[in-house]
Every structure is written in structure tokens, then in C-alpha cells.
Design an enzyme around this catalytic site. Sequence first.
Site, PDB file in Angstrom:
ATOM      1  N   HIS A  36      -3.574   4.504   4.675  1.00  0.00           N
ATOM      2  CA  HIS A  36      -5.243   3.618   4.595  1.00  0.00           C
ATOM      3  C   HIS A  36      -5.751   4.220   3.866  1.00  0.00           C
ATOM      4  O   HIS A  36      -6.652   4.251   3.208  1.00  0.00           O
ATOM      5  CB  HIS A  36      -4.918   2.960   6.153  1.00  0.00           C
ATOM      6  CG  HIS A  36      -6.528   1.974   5.973  1.00  0.00           C
ATOM      7  ND1 HIS A  36      -6.661   1.569   5.918  1.00  0.00           N
ATOM      8  CD2 HIS A  36      -7.934   2.647   6.167  1.00  0.00           C
ATOM      9  CE1 HIS A  36      -8.176   1.098   6.146  1.00  0.00           C
ATOM     10  NE2 HIS A  36      -8.368   1.264   6.863  1.00  0.00           N
TER      11      HIS A  36
ATOM     12  N   ARG B  99       0.735  -1.132  -0.230  1.00  0.00           N
ATOM     13  CA  ARG B  99      -0.040   0.214   0.257  1.00  0.00           C
ATOM     14  C   ARG B  99       0.335   0.960  -0.344  1.00  0.00           C
ATOM     15  O   ARG B  99       1.594   1.800   0.943  1.00  0.00           O
ATOM     16  CB  ARG B  99      -0.636   0.073   1.225  1.00  0.00           C
ATOM     17  CG  ARG B  99      -2.361   0.641   1.367  1.00  0.00           C
ATOM     18  CD  ARG B  99      -2.834   0.863   2.362  1.00  0.00           C
ATOM     19  NE  ARG B  99      -1.487   1.984   3.890  1.00  0.00           N
ATOM     20  CZ  ARG B  99      -1.944   2.245   5.132  1.00  0.00           C
ATOM     21  NH1 ARG B  99      -1.974   0.594   5.338  1.00  0.00           N
ATOM     22  NH2 ARG B  99      -0.809   2.162   5.292  1.00  0.00           N
TER      23      ARG B  99
ATOM     24  N   TYR C 100       3.672   4.668  11.823  1.00  0.00           N
ATOM     25  CA  TYR C 100       4.078   3.319  11.996  1.00  0.00           C
ATOM     26  C   TYR C 100       4.553   2.595  10.840  1.00  0.00           C
ATOM     27  O   TYR C 100       4.950   1.376  10.717  1.00  0.00           O
ATOM     28  CB  TYR C 100       2.649   2.741  11.874  1.00  0.00           C
ATOM     29  CG  TYR C 100       1.602   2.562  11.170  1.00  0.00           C
ATOM     30  CD1 TYR C 100       1.559   2.300   9.169  1.00  0.00           C
ATOM     31  CD2 TYR C 100       0.387   4.024  11.168  1.00  0.00           C
ATOM     32  CE1 TYR C 100       0.501   2.636   8.963  1.00  0.00           C
ATOM     33  CE2 TYR C 100      -0.260   3.666   9.991  1.00  0.00           C
ATOM     34  CZ  TYR C 100       0.414   3.170   8.814  1.00  0.00           C
ATOM     35  OH  TYR C 100      -0.818   2.895   8.268  1.00  0.00           O
TER      36      TYR C 100
HETATM   37  C1  LIG Z   1     -15.129  -5.420  10.782  1.00  0.00           C
HETATM   38  C2  LIG Z   1     -14.034  -4.137  11.068  1.00  0.00           C
HETATM   39  N1  LIG Z   1     -13.628  -3.753  11.953  1.00  0.00           N
HETATM   40  C3  LIG Z   1     -13.323  -2.892  11.825  1.00  0.00           C
HETATM   41  C4  LIG Z   1     -12.907  -2.066  10.008  1.00  0.00           C
HETATM   42  C5  LIG Z   1     -12.100  -1.288  10.065  1.00  0.00           C
HETATM   43  N2  LIG Z   1     -10.828  -1.474   9.036  1.00  0.00           N
HETATM   44  C6  LIG Z   1     -11.459  -0.905   8.065  1.00  0.00           C
HETATM   45  S1  LIG Z   1     -10.090  -1.240   7.082  1.00  0.00           S
HETATM   46  C7  LIG Z   1      -9.576  -1.612   8.402  1.00  0.00           C
HETATM   47  C8  LIG Z   1      -8.040  -2.680   7.873  1.00  0.00           C
HETATM   48  C9  LIG Z   1      -8.276  -3.458   6.712  1.00  0.00           C
HETATM   49  O1  LIG Z   1      -7.252  -4.224   5.914  1.00  0.00           O
HETATM   50  P1  LIG Z   1      -6.989  -4.817   5.158  1.00  0.00           P
HETATM   51  O2  LIG Z   1      -8.238  -5.924   5.312  1.00  0.00           O
HETATM   52  O3  LIG Z   1      -5.488  -5.539   5.208  1.00  0.00           O
HETATM   53  O4  LIG Z   1      -7.377  -4.058   4.329  1.00  0.00           O
HETATM   54  P2  LIG Z   1      -6.823  -2.983   3.336  1.00  0.00           P
HETATM   55  O5  LIG Z   1      -7.541  -1.399   3.739  1.00  0.00           O
HETATM   56  O6  LIG Z   1      -5.394  -2.683   4.360  1.00  0.00           O
HETATM   57  O7  LIG Z   1      -6.630  -3.307   2.011  1.00  0.00           O
HETATM   58  C10 LIG Z   1     -10.301  -1.934   9.098  1.00  0.00           C
HETATM   59  C11 LIG Z   1      -9.275  -2.021  10.486  1.00  0.00           C
HETATM   60  C12 LIG Z   1     -13.930  -2.384   9.801  1.00  0.00           C
HETATM   61  N3  LIG Z   1     -14.473  -1.683   8.364  1.00  0.00           N
HETATM   62  N4  LIG Z   1     -14.452  -3.409   9.892  1.00  0.00           N
END
Ligand SMILES: Cc1ncc(C[n+]2csc(CCOP(=O)(O)OP(=O)(O)O)c2C)c(N)n1
Lengths: 337, 337, 375, 375
Positions: free
Chosen positions: D271, D267, D280
Site C-alpha cells: 500500500h 496493486r 495479508y
Molecule cells: C477517511 C479516511 N479513512 C482512512 C484513511 C486511511 N487510508 C489511507 S489509504 C486507505 C486505503 C484506501 O484504499 P483504496 O480506496 O482502495 O485506494 P488505494 O490506496 O488502494 O489506491 C486507508 C484506509 C484515509 N486516508 N482517509
Amino acid sequence: MTAMTMAGAINRGMRAAMERDPKVLLMGEDIGQLGGVFRVTDGLWKDFGPDRVMDTPLAESGIVGTAIGMAMRGYRPVIEIQFDGFIFPAFDQITTQLAKMHYRSRGLINLPVVIRVPFAGHIGAVEHHSESPEALFAHTPGLRIVSPATPQDAYDMIQQAIASPDPYLFFEPKARYWDKAEVDEARVATQLSGEHGASAATAELSRGRVAREGKDVTLVAYGPTVRLAMQVADVAASEGRSIEVVDLRSISPLDSATVVRSAKRTGRVVIVHEAPTAFGTGAELAARVMEQAFFHLHAPVLRVGGFSTPYPGSKFEHDYLPNLDRVLDAVDRVMTH
Amino acid sequence: MTAMTMAGAINRGMRAAMERDPKVLLMGEDIGQLGGVFRVTDGLWKDFGPDRVMDTPLAESGIVGTAIGMAMRGYRPVIEIQFDGFIFPAFDQITTQLAKMHYRSRGLINLPVVIRVPFAGHIGAVEHHSESPEALFAHTPGLRIVSPATPQDAYDMIQQAIASPDPYLFFEPKARYWDKAEVDEARVATQLSGEHGASAATAELSRGRVAREGKDVTLVAYGPTVRLAMQVADVAASEGRSIEVVDLRSISPLDSATVVRSAKRTGRVVIVHEAPTAFGTGAELAARVMEQAFFHLHAPVLRVGGFSTPYPGSKFEHDYLPNLDRVLDAVDRVMTH
Amino acid sequence: MDTQGPLSEQGLVRMLTHTGERIEDERFAPYAADLDAATLRAMWHDMTVLRGFDLEATSLQRQGELGLWVPSLGQEAAQIGSGYALRTSDFVFPSYREHGVALTRGVDLPEILRIFRGLQHGAWDPAAHGFHLYTLVIGSHALHATGYAMAMDRDGLVGTGAETDGAVVCYFGDGATSQGDVNEALVFAAVNDAPIVFFVQNNQFAISEPTTRQSRVPLAQRGAGFGVPSVRFDGNDVLASYAVTRWALEQARSGTGPVLLEAFTYRMGAHTTSDDATRYRTRADEEYWAERDPIARVEAYLRGIGELSDEAIEEAHAEAKALGRRTREAVKSWSPPPTSTIFDHVYAEPHTAVESERAWFARFERSFTDKGAHA
Amino acid sequence: MDTQGPLSEQGLVRMLTHTGERIEDERFAPYAADLDAATLRAMWHDMTVLRGFDLEATSLQRQGELGLWVPSLGQEAAQIGSGYALRTSDFVFPSYREHGVALTRGVDLPEILRIFRGLQHGAWDPAAHGFHLYTLVIGSHALHATGYAMAMDRDGLVGTGAETDGAVVCYFGDGATSQGDVNEALVFAAVNDAPIVFFVQNNQFAISEPTTRQSRVPLAQRGAGFGVPSVRFDGNDVLASYAVTRWALEQARSGTGPVLLEAFTYRMGAHTTSDDATRYRTRADEEYWAERDPIARVEAYLRGIGELSDEAIEEAHAEAKALGRRTREAVKSWSPPPTSTIFDHVYAEPHTAVESERAWFARFERSFTDKGAHA
Ligand SMILES: Cc1ncc(C[n+]2csc(CCOP(=O)(O)OP(=O)(O)O)c2C)c(N)n1
Ligand SMILES: Cc1ncc(C[n+]2csc(CCOP(=O)(O)OP(=O)(O)O)c2C)c(N)n1
Ligand SMILES: [Mg+2]
Ligand SMILES: [Mg+2]
């Protein structure tokens, strides 16, 4: 007295709890190095290390479930659920396990787990980031549910919840995180260092407070709507109406006694919360006020809450949520009787 | 007219729905060869095969989540949750997905999923097998919630719910599964074959019914407590009191209009459900009756529900749940005014 | 016959054939080396007594004394073998069928029936026995077990080499492997190197559903997906159960993290007394597995090596009978405490909703004694 | 550097080095064989335009026109490559970052921003594009995708060999692999032989948490635990992404069941626009990955083989710029519809709670126009 934002007050409250008791530890997503998406745990990872400020895998059921296991060995986990709308994957662990373990074990197992939930709207967020699910937990015996509305309460209540032997849902009105006020740090410290500190803390946590005295209408709020209620009282005052504001603070137990006392004087009650009106906290409170103060009421208890729709796009949240106009309208309506 | 038990009526209703529409399929744990732990799907696996009566992996979130995906392709999944207490792992899928997809898609996606939940107590079961979680779903806009109290309603309502384009929680009072009555199979068949069958079905499903007319007190019940309410009415009648019994049938929408109409005549309302009183369906109904019939009420609306404890060992369920004595006591209390 | 799916015998560690012949397993033999005839006889004895208890409980249910019973019939070797591998410093999270493990943890078996008589939800002190309460919501205890193991690690009870080193064993069924919670437990345990042994009792059924409805591959393979070492063994072989579990516990206690074990066994009875297994499985299958009875197997072995006398057998059966009698008497003697106790232990500290209902209920009850019942 | 954990390069399929040299991969070469220069250039073009759009959206957020933006920066190859492998008969379940896949499915990119401007939760017709709405609850769409795939199978759209054969591709992140729902999706997909490709974009972070907080082993290994074939590939290599996804789709469409792919990528941005990645991760890390930029890589390759002219580059950038302008204008032109629309589409059929609130709100609004606002 120290000036703190609500987010800062919770941060300092957790720090004080962690210093007081080495068994207190924090769990959640991104609460470590990042300090949480709202920075409520800012600096704690640096000072207490990754063993006490644990960045967990991305799984809410897993977080609550493992916290239960740690609590069984005497730890006091304080969980951060990143946003209100993401607590639902943990619903089973909270409802069938966290809430019932003390009962199931006939008192042998205490689960002093605190689940912090930044909740409610008004931050212009996308879907699932503005929910108010408190009533869903209040219907489950075994859980305690509180929500602070001021930095002072945030500071005190987080420490009291951590000190209590019972599990807590701790709903933090995220739109109020940056509200600032003077906070007295001494009182709760004294309370908790007392012999029956945890009992005193639990008892105090169970009580609402009269945030403003008045005599025409009792306006009940908690968490994010307390500030709105105070504004309503101001506007109403300028129109010659005297409004008493009750800040519930606790949803379970629900301090209906304080509301009933007030209702018996004013004869009129309006309840305001962000959660959809239907089947919300207001329903329970209205039912109880009616049961206990029926013959003192001049008008039916009215409720102002979110509408019976999913939380809409944030461009609509001002109209979707209770606002000054809608609450004043309800005040008008109870005053017509 | 054919004599059926409630379990049999649901079974036949599902069979009729499956014959009417090849897109209807059943999903759940042990619903195939076994016919479900309550035998409600008995014989359907044999007649419709494993592709339409699907034994799923043991994972409730998975069941609801995959049903959502199938519904997106035009299927109409009817899910059996084995027992009320096991719906919680699916809470997130139900609350954040099933309930909100129609809204999220601005009407492009319909999710005609029916979740059947054998619920409530009085079967002498172990923990988690006697829960009444209906209010938890009623607080979430986007879901419809119904509960039949008689074989006729069970037969009609399951077919209407399946025919409706909206998602349903279908709460089956498991202790009433073996109650038998004559069922007219023609009416619902005619309704559903009509041009606006699904709309008519949905509208009818949204309405409660007056199960017994009376003039002193309105006694409101649904699902498992309707029979109790009728018994109370009998006993009260023998004491010279005339009780009107309203069977709500639907919790979302909540047909408060029928109750309010009755309340305006009787001036006294008692609500009975098995779920804990606090934050239950009764709270919402009490609040609405007060809002809409305040000046007609002689006494506060009273509620009789389960206590604010986890469901206790089954040896205590008779005392924990509303029973004849407790409901009669509430009737006495509303009559003192 | 399933040759590579979850019902196959693929990769099973086995030390005793179903007719009671000893076979060598190079990898796990060292972990069975300390099993002398006396210990094996004790295991056989416990299995025998357990089965007697199980049958008694079933008959009590049939007579209406219990609301339900969940037999462990056929799973005695998986449970007693693994239970013997535990030590005091370990902690067990059972599901709801592990009466055999309960026995090895010093739980007085009749006490379990308090749950099934509808008196209470939990029936022993978990801390006193190193044995948590039964959990009925499938899979949810796997997370508690993982958190508990993480806490043991934190408490310095792992990897020191001392007798205080411990690990958690978490039992669940084949069906449970489909639940999100069990998979999340694997995630949390793996990234935290938690000292935990996930012990899958694959009894081939989740009520009526065969394991093929939960997986297309043997369940032991699940571990690999999470980087968790796994072993599959013959769950009807008490030696293998003991040896493999001992190995797994040593791994976990040493601090290298979780291990997953699959005990491939067979639920000889119905799921519970409410179930009717004839609806979904064949007599032939039941007979096939009756020949693989875990008790008969070790009994044949012990007899074969001259370590099980007729007297010992008689004694064990007599003991089982006595336990049955004691169980029956105990169950019938339990009368429910006053209803007002349902308000106890909802919270550790007073809660106004509970207290006001408790008070209301007391007044309500008094109103009857005062002026006679209403109806 | 991680040598065998989830951040290692263990077992990555790669067809293009990070400096743009072509390398052979015996297994997957046949699946890239149809990629002529024109197609590769089209992919490069889409990646370039996508990035321009992404930057525009970020700047719109900075200027307060959007509440939030979720950049796909750095993940263009994983998304465009896999998107090109899809055909009309396939169906996609994205998470919330798959703007590149949206582009390949014919979604007009600016439309996505309706969500981030707070106007609505869904912004395109899923059926029209074979592209479901974004799902924000991590992992929950994996089950919808699985159910959808099961339904495709049921509808005879799998394993016939015809062009109508299709499969589902479900995208989610490294963090999502920890959710129960994703693991349950693997269970359901496996036992039902559902035609689905689980496409993990391992961008090394779940917000601030590195993938090591979710797993101790490469995420592609997860499939094995469920009996699901898996492949790990260099997600910054658009050729590998195309070829491996094409392979996976052919598997799934043929009826052999699910496949799991891990695109190992990075990425490059934060985020979301609310995030501060400097808290981080290190500058050094970011620089390391900047050198592995997925667009630069294929650009270098195309230039090396003389298939990318300066004009083509200029043209693509001009197009990106034009899209940026159009996006900005569109976003600013959107004004919210009347508030009363929030009551639409809660249910497909009328619901009294919604209808009575709708009516109340109309009266309430009228009361202001009638007699002026209250406060
Ligand atoms: C059930 C749930 N818990 C927490 C979140 C908050 N949240 C949004 S994106 C994220 C990280 C997601 O990481 P990843 O699956 O690696 O996807 P990326 O954003 O890196 O594409 C979090 C914790 C959420 N959207 N849904
Ligand atoms: C979450 C949940 N869903 C459903 C049930 C009902 N139920 C009780 S036992 C059982 C089957 C369990 O099978 P398995 O995990 O193989 O364990 P076994 O009973 O065979 O020992 C089911 C579906 C439950 N207890 N919990
Ligand atoms: Mg099993
Ligand atoms: Mg990620």
C-alpha cells in the site's frame, strides 16, 4: 509485572477484555489480518476470528453507526480509527448519536462503545496523520474522553473504558506506542472482577494523577505531552526549580480538582498539549483554575500548544508542537511574577 | 435607513451581494421555491433562478464538498445549513477540506465559501434544532467565524463575509430573526466598492464592538445572547451597577483585544453564550483575558453558558440556557470581590 | 408526468387499483394469501384511527399545545401494511414520521406527543416494542439499524427457520437516500449479509424538494448498485405494502442479506405543521393524489366485496374520536417534571461536570425560594 | 476465484490479452482507432519511466530521505491510458496514487516528493496542470470534483461541441467507494448532469482489505444505483483504459452527465512503504498478477507488431535512470524554508491569532540568537 510497550499494553488490555466478556468485539479498517497499521490489534484476529475482530468497509461514519446498533444489542464494540485525521467523517454519528442516545432514551439505552484514536504528532507523517482533536469532543456532553501516557495506564485504562457503560473516545499518543515499561496486570483485573467493577473503573478513569511532585509550578499535560512535561521538570530541577507534573488522563470529565489543588500550592500553572492552543483543552482548564484558585495564583495560567495553523509539513512539527524550549519559556514567564 | 428584521437584513444582504457579483450563488436544502424554512432566502429563487439559488440534494457533506469545487472555479457559494444540529455530517468537509485548502495549496486556492447556520435556541424546537456548535469550528485554523446580533450587523456582515476571500461560518441567532431595526444600507456598499473592499471588510468583520459602555463589569456576549446582556445591563443599572457590554461579533478571530481593554478598566468580566460552558468560546476568552489582564482583574472571569447536558426538551430551554437570573447571579459574584 | 424518473410509476407492484379493484401480481400474491377480510378490515381500521389521531395532533399544535407535529397523512397504507407484516422477533428503526408503524408495534399513540410537546426526546421503551426511538438526523439511523441487524445475525436469530428468526426494518424518506450514511448502510449491510429491509417511503418530497432533486432514476434502483435486491411498489396500496414487505422480511430473516423496498406514496399534508406546502406544489397535484387516498382505496375494496359495514365504519370513527379526546386530555395533563431532571441520564455513571452543575443548579434554585427571585 | 463478486472478471472490456494479443471490442474499438504505434509507444514509454521513478522514490524512502512513499506499481496502464485520453480542457482530481496521471498532466514527477519529504502538503499549481492537489482523506475530493464539474457546466464549457468543452475525471480507489462522500458525489453529479467521470481504480485492496470487504458485486455496478452509466474494463490494458476513458469523457463533455468507470487492476506493491503486504496476501496471488503486468503486456504487443526496438527500450530505461538521478539530487537539495513560513497561507487575509503567534514566534526565535538556546 511484565514489560510492555504502550502498543503492546493496549493489545494485551483488549485481549484481556475480550477474554473476560464475549460481547467485546473490535471494529476498524485493517485491524484483522494486518493487525492494524500500528499493529495494536496484532494477533487478535488470529485468536478471536473475524467475527470479533472485524475488518470493516472504509467508512468511519459507517463504523461508528453500526457499532451503535451492535451496542444496542448488548455488544461492546471497540473501534479503531486508523488516524486522528480520519475521525471527522464520523463526527455526526459521534456527536448527535453516540453522545446523545443515553439521554434521548432517558437511560434505557447504554452505548458502551470505545473509539480508539491514535493521535498527535511526532511521527514524521503526511497531512491528517498528526491531529489532536480531543477538545472537539470534550465540548459535547455525553462522551467521555481519556488519554493514557504510560504503558500501565494504557493497559488499565483501555480495559476500564471497555467495562464502563458510557461511550469513550480513547486517544492513544501514537508517538509513544513504542515506549516500554513494566506493567502490573493484576490490579485492573481485580478491580473489574469486583461487584461494582464498572463503576469503580469509570470513577478511576475520571481522575488525573500527580506524576511528579513539586512546589514552584504546576505543569499539566496528558497523553503525548506527559513525557515532555517530565523532561521539562528534570531540566528545571537542574536550574533549581521544583515542578509538579499533573497527568490529566481524562479530558471529559476534566479533573480540574487535582489541578486546582496543586495550583493552590504552587500558585503557578502551565498547560501543555499538542492541539492548537486556541479553543483547546488548556483554555477550559485555565478558565476553571482561575475560577477556583484565583486568589492563590501568582501569575496567569499559561498555555503551550500547537499554533493556530493547520498541522504543517512534518519537517516543521518539532517547532510547531510544544517542545522543551517553549515549555521552559512558559515556566520562566510564570516564574517572573 | 430601512426597517428590517434580522432575517430580512440577511435576505437583502445576500441580494445585494448577488447583484454585485454574478459569481455569488446560494446552495442549500429548501432554499429555492420555499425560500428556506426560515424564509431567509425568500424571493431570491424567483429573481435569480434555480442556477443561482440551488436546491441541493439532502446531504450536508455533499453541499459543502460541491461548494468547495465550485469555489475552485471562482464561484462564491453561500450555503444554508437548515439547522445548527445538521452541520455535523459536513464536519469533515469543513474541517479537513474547506479550512485547509488554502494552506495545502500554499495560497494558490482561495475558498470564499460562506456557511450560514441558523443556530442557538429559544424557539421551542425538537432535538437538534437549537445547538450552538461555534466553538467546535473555532478550534480549527483556517476558518473564520462570525455571528451578528442586530439587523444592521446581519446586513453588513453577510456581505462582508461573502466578499472576503476566506471561508466563513456565519452563525445566525435564529430566535432573533424577527427582531426589527433600522438598517443603513449605504455604508457597506461603499466599503465593498472601494479598492481594497474585501480586505477592509475582512478586517472589520474581525472586530467586536462595545454595545454599551459601563465601568463596573464587562459583560461579553455574541449572537443570541447580546440582547440578554443588554437586558442584564438595564436591570443592573437599576440596581446601581454600570455594565459594559461587548458584542464579540467574531469568534475566529476572537477579538480579545477589545475585551481586554474593557477588562482592564472594569476589572471584572462575565461571558455569556448558549453553548455548553465547558470547552466553549468563554473558556478561550477567559484564558486570554487572564493572560493579558491578570493584574487588573479583581475577580476571576466567570462564564454563563448552557449546562453540560445535551440540549434538553424545549420545555426546559429557558432554564438550560443562560437567562436573566443566571447572568445577574454571575454579575453579583464577580462584584463580591 | 415523469415516465422513467423517480416520480414515475415504473415497475410498481400493485394489488389494488386506486378505485379499489383487486389486481393479480403473480410474484407477490402468495405473500398476501393469508390476508383474510378480517385482517384487511383491521388494517383499514388502524389506518382510519391513525388518521384521526394525526388530525387531532395537528389541531393540538395549532392550539399551541405542541411545538410541532409531523403528520403521516397519506402514508397510512405504506406504514400499516408493512407494520402488519412484522412479527415480534423483528425490530424497527423508524425515522420520525412512522406513527402508523408505531401503532402496529403497540406504542400508545398519544405518548409520541411527549416529544412534540418538548418534554423529552424519546417517548417509549424501544426494547419493549421492538421499535427504536425516532431519529431526527436524516439517515443516521440506517447505520444503527444495520449494526443492530448484524448483531441479530451474530445472536443466532437469522436463518434457523424458527419463529425466533427476525430481521430489522429501517424506514427513511426519499430525501434520506442522498445522505452518505444511508449509502454506507447499504455497503455495510451488503458485505455482512445483514438481515435488514431498507424501507424507503418515497412520499415525493423532502420538505419542498421533489424526489427529482435527489435522484434521476427510481429510488428502488439504488439497491442494485450495492448488490441489494429491490422492489418498488404502490405505497398507497396496503395489500402490496403488506405482501412485498412480508416477502422482504422472509428474505432477510432467511439469512440472504438485505433488501431494499421503495413505497411510492404521497405526503398528503405539509411536511410538518411549520411547513406551507402551497409554496411549492399545486392544488392539481394534491387533488390527483387525494383521489389515490390509501384509506379510501381499501375501504372501497372492502365495501365492494361486502366486508365493510356502515356500523364498522361508524365504530372506527367513534374510536378515532375517543382516541382524539384521550390524546387531548393526556397532552394537557402533562406538566414538565422539575428542571433538575435535565441533569439525569447524560451518562450512565456519574460525571463530575454534570454533577457539579446539578449541585450548583440546586443551590441556585434554593437561593430563590430562600430569598425571592432576583428580577 | 471470484466469479461474480467484485474481484471477478465479469464484464471487463479488454483489448489486449495479458500476453499482448490484440482483441476486438466492438463498442470501444472506435475510441482506440486513433492510437497509432507512435502514440502507443509513447504510452509504453511513460509507463516505463513512471515505474523507474516509482522504484527510485521507494529507495529514497528506504534511505530515510522521504517519510513515506505511495507506489503506483501495477497501475501504470490504468493511469497512463486514461491520462492520454484527457485534453487540456479537462480537469483531474486525483487521490494520492495517481503519479502516472500527474505525468500526463505535465507535473514534474520529482516535485511530488516534496509532499513525502514533509516539506509541504501540496506540490504543484493545480490550475497550471489541470490537475488538482492530492487529497488524503479518502473520497472527500469526489465532491470537490463534482462541484468543479458543475461549475464547468455553468461556465459554458460543456456540450457546445467546441474544443473548449471539458470534463472532470475523479480518481479514487475501491476502498473509497464505501465512503459516504463518494456516494453523495454520485447523487449530486447525477441530478445535476455534471460532466464528470468517476474513475475507480480497483486495485483489489484498501491497504489490507480485499475489495470483497467493500462490496458484494463488481464496483462498476454502483453507478446503476444512481442512474449513472458505467463500464468495467481491464485496468492493466492500456488500450482499454485509453479507449474507455475517451468514450466516457466524450459522454461527459457532451452534457449527458456523469459516467462511472472501474479499472480492474492490481496493486503490485505494498500500500505504501509503511505497509507489509506479506501479512495479508499470498505469493501465488502476486505471481499471478506479475504475469499480468501492464507494462509487459503492451511491450509484448508492440514488439510483436515490430514497433518497439531494442534501442527504444534501452533509451526508455536510460531516461528512467536519468530521472531517478535527477530525483535523488533534487530531493537531497531541498532544505526546509524557515519555520516562520508555517504561518503563511492559513488565511488569505490577516487573522489576529495567526499574526500574533507569528510575531511571538519571531521574538521567541530571536531570544535564542540573542542569548543562546535554553536547553
Ligand atoms: C477517511 C479516511 N479513512 C482512512 C484513511 C486511511 N487510508 C489511507 S489509504 C486507505 C486505503 C484506501 O484504499 P483504496 O480506496 O482502495 O485506494 P488505494 O490506496 O488502494 O489506491 C486507508 C484506509 C484515509 N486516508 N482517509
Ligand atoms: C442531516 C439533516 N439535514 C437536514 C434535516 C432537516 N430536515 C428534516 S426533514 C427533511 C426532509 C426529509 O425528507 P425525506 O427524507 O423525504 O423524509 P420525509 O420528511 O419526506 O418523510 C429535512 C431536510 C435533518 N433533519 N437532518
Ligand atoms: Mg420524503
Ligand atoms: Mg485499492
